[in-house]
Enzyme design. Structure first.
Site, PDB file in Angstrom:
ATOM      1  CG  ASN A  23      -2.106  -1.022   0.933  1.00  0.00           C
ATOM      2  OD1 ASN A  23      -2.270  -1.516  -0.184  1.00  0.00           O
ATOM      3  ND2 ASN A  23      -2.860  -1.337   1.978  1.00  0.00           N
ATOM      4  NE  ARG A 124     -12.029  -0.299  -0.588  1.00  0.00           N
ATOM      5  CZ  ARG A 124     -10.940  -1.029  -0.817  1.00  0.00           C
ATOM      6  NH1 ARG A 124     -11.011  -2.117  -1.532  1.00  0.00           N
ATOM      7  NH2 ARG A 124      -9.779  -0.659  -0.325  1.00  0.00           N
ATOM      8  CG  ASP A 307      -5.985  -4.018   4.905  1.00  0.00           C
ATOM      9  OD1 ASP A 307      -7.209  -3.961   4.703  1.00  0.00           O
ATOM     10  OD2 ASP A 307      -5.156  -3.417   4.200  1.00  0.00           O
TER      11      ASP A 307
END
Ligand code: UD1
Length: 433
Positions: A23, A124, A307
């Protein structure tokens, strides 16, 4: 069809070296096109999302010189500002293509990028990104699945994000770093990868202060220069292997990490009875008994990461007593529960955001499907902890974010193989019975 075949029931033991943070890398690679100089980037994870982003960058004229699987030199010098349309069938499937909006808007004051995809873990929205671009003076139009941004000039401003968003913080930070004047982002995300992208931008000549706190101050500069940069280790990959030690009652030394980034995960593992030992750049997790139950709520950093929620849940599904997990970031992150039930787990999902987990002694092998990236990795761990054989399909999700996952697990004694057919699957089972 590619799938993992796993023979479980054996503790994972040994050492594993963690790669660069996916990320962080996604933000950094996109930001690299902001200079006409050269960015030499290493410790880049060689995973599908990264390769998709690099391909999209090439398609809009960036020079992407791959020196090795984990090393790349990027330059934005030959890009044509009149052809900044980022769209191909692959970029539609990943989330982080949207970082090219902030990067291109900052450098060229315009961009047209396909709306982001990514794992189906919730709605999202990107309203906060858009709010930030507009606050900097950009016109933003969404049409036919594309987002179009343009500004005569970007002007620094003061903004307050309504929700703590990693993506919006990074995207706005990139655009603002080439705006005229000063920008302040309040209620910014504090994740390690936000800090890493800020450090990378600063290494190219940006002037960003406060990344890692909830107020980021950016003084715009006109242009960026060459840089050399090494991406931070992947906090989530590291956490996944820590959980693999816990769920299989093994003993793993997770190397090449920043232990400070792991605090929320280490603290929960210690609370439920695991032995967690930290050194400068490694953490050892050792478990030789059944762990205990606990309660968890996912939160922005430094809280417990969303996550890591599925991997933690797999561990708690084997612990004593009743645990509770509240997922407060994404509303669709318990899709793995139906799969885990096939393995004998006792999970109840209430109101969509809360899982009540009654620990069972053992999971049993089953044929299951990975619903998304992190849940897919978690189900692999469940398979390694389970009695008997597990087959996991849809593992393309896992390859989006984990480099050499099966090789690393095999290095710890895991019996796991990626196969492409029933024949290969049967042969692997036959050879390992
Ligand atoms: C990033 C990570 C993802 C991780 C997540 C949270 C990448 C490529 N992905 O995703 O792995 O799970 O951070 O740590 O880095 N939100 C809005 N409006 C917006 C933006 C976000 O309402 O404009 C909401 C989201 O729906 C979510 C929360 O804010 O509920 C956090 O999302 P965000 O931090 O933006 O996640 P991503 O950047 O998409």
């Amino acid at each position: 069809m590619e799938r993992y075949v796993i023979k479980g029931g054996k503790p994972l033991v040994g050492e594993v070296v963690i790669g660069g943070a996916k990320n962080a890398a996604l933000g950094i690679l996109a930001a690299a096109v902001m200079t006409d100089g050269q960015c030499h980037i290493d410790n880049m994870p060689d995973v599908r999302d990264i390769n998709v982003l690099l391909q999209a960058m090439k398609e809009i004229g960036a020079i992407v010189d791959r020196k090795g699987p984990n090393e790349v030199v990027i330059s934005g010098k030959d890009m044509n500002p009149d052809n900044l349309v980022v769209d191909n069938e692959f970029i539609r499937k990943i989330r982080a293509g949207y970082y090219l909006i902030g990067a291109l808007l900052g450098k060229y004051k315009k961009a047209k990028v396909v709306l982001p995809g990514g794992c189906d873990i919730g709605a999202r929205p990107i309203d906060q990104h858009i709010k930030g671009f507009r606050a900097l003076g950009a016109k933003v139009v969404i049409e036919q699945g594309m987002i179009y941004v343009e500004a005569e000039e970007l002007r620094g401003t003061h903004m307050y994000l309504d929700v703590v968003s990693v993506g919006a913080t990074i995207n706005i930070m990139m655009a603002a770093s080439m705006a005229v004047g000063n920008t302040t982002i309040e209620n910014a995300a504090k994740e390690p990868h936000v800090v890493d992208v800020a450090n990378f931008l600063n290494s190219m000549g940006a002037n960003i202060k406060g990344a890692g706190t909830d107020v980021i101050r950016i003084k715009g500069v006109e242009r960026f220069h060459d840089t050399e940069y090494s991406i931070i280790p992947d906090q989530i990959e590291a956490g996944t292997f820590m959980m693999a030690a816990a769920a299989t009652r093994g003993d793993i030394i997770v190397k090449n990490i920043i232990p400070k980034h792991m605090e929320a995960i280490s603290a929960k593992l210690i609370e439920i009875g695991a032995e967690v030992t930290e050194s400068d750049d490694a953490i050892r997790v050792r478990v030789d008994h059944r762990l205990k139950h606990t309660q968890i709520k996912t939160l922005p950093y430094p809280g417990f990461p969303t996550d890591m929620q599925p991997q933690m849940a797999i561990t708690l599904g084997l612990s004593t007593g009743t645990s509770m997990i509240v997922e407060s970031i994404f509303e669709n992150r318990f899709r793995y529960v139906d799969e885990l039930r096939l393995m004998g787990a006792n999970f109840r999902v209430m109101e969509g955001d809360t899982a009540i987990i009654t620990g069972v002694e053992k999971y049993t092998g089953a044929r299951i499907e990975a619903p998304d990236l992190r849940a897919g990795a978690a189900l692999v761990i469940a398979g390694l902890a389970a009695d008997g054989w597990t087959t996991i399909t849809e593992i393309g999700y896992i390859h989006r974010g984990y480099e050499h996952f099966e090789e690393k697990l095999r290095g710890l004694g895991g019996v796991i193989k990626m196969v492409h057919s029933d024949e290969e699957e049967n042969l692997f089972k036959f050879n390992n019975n």
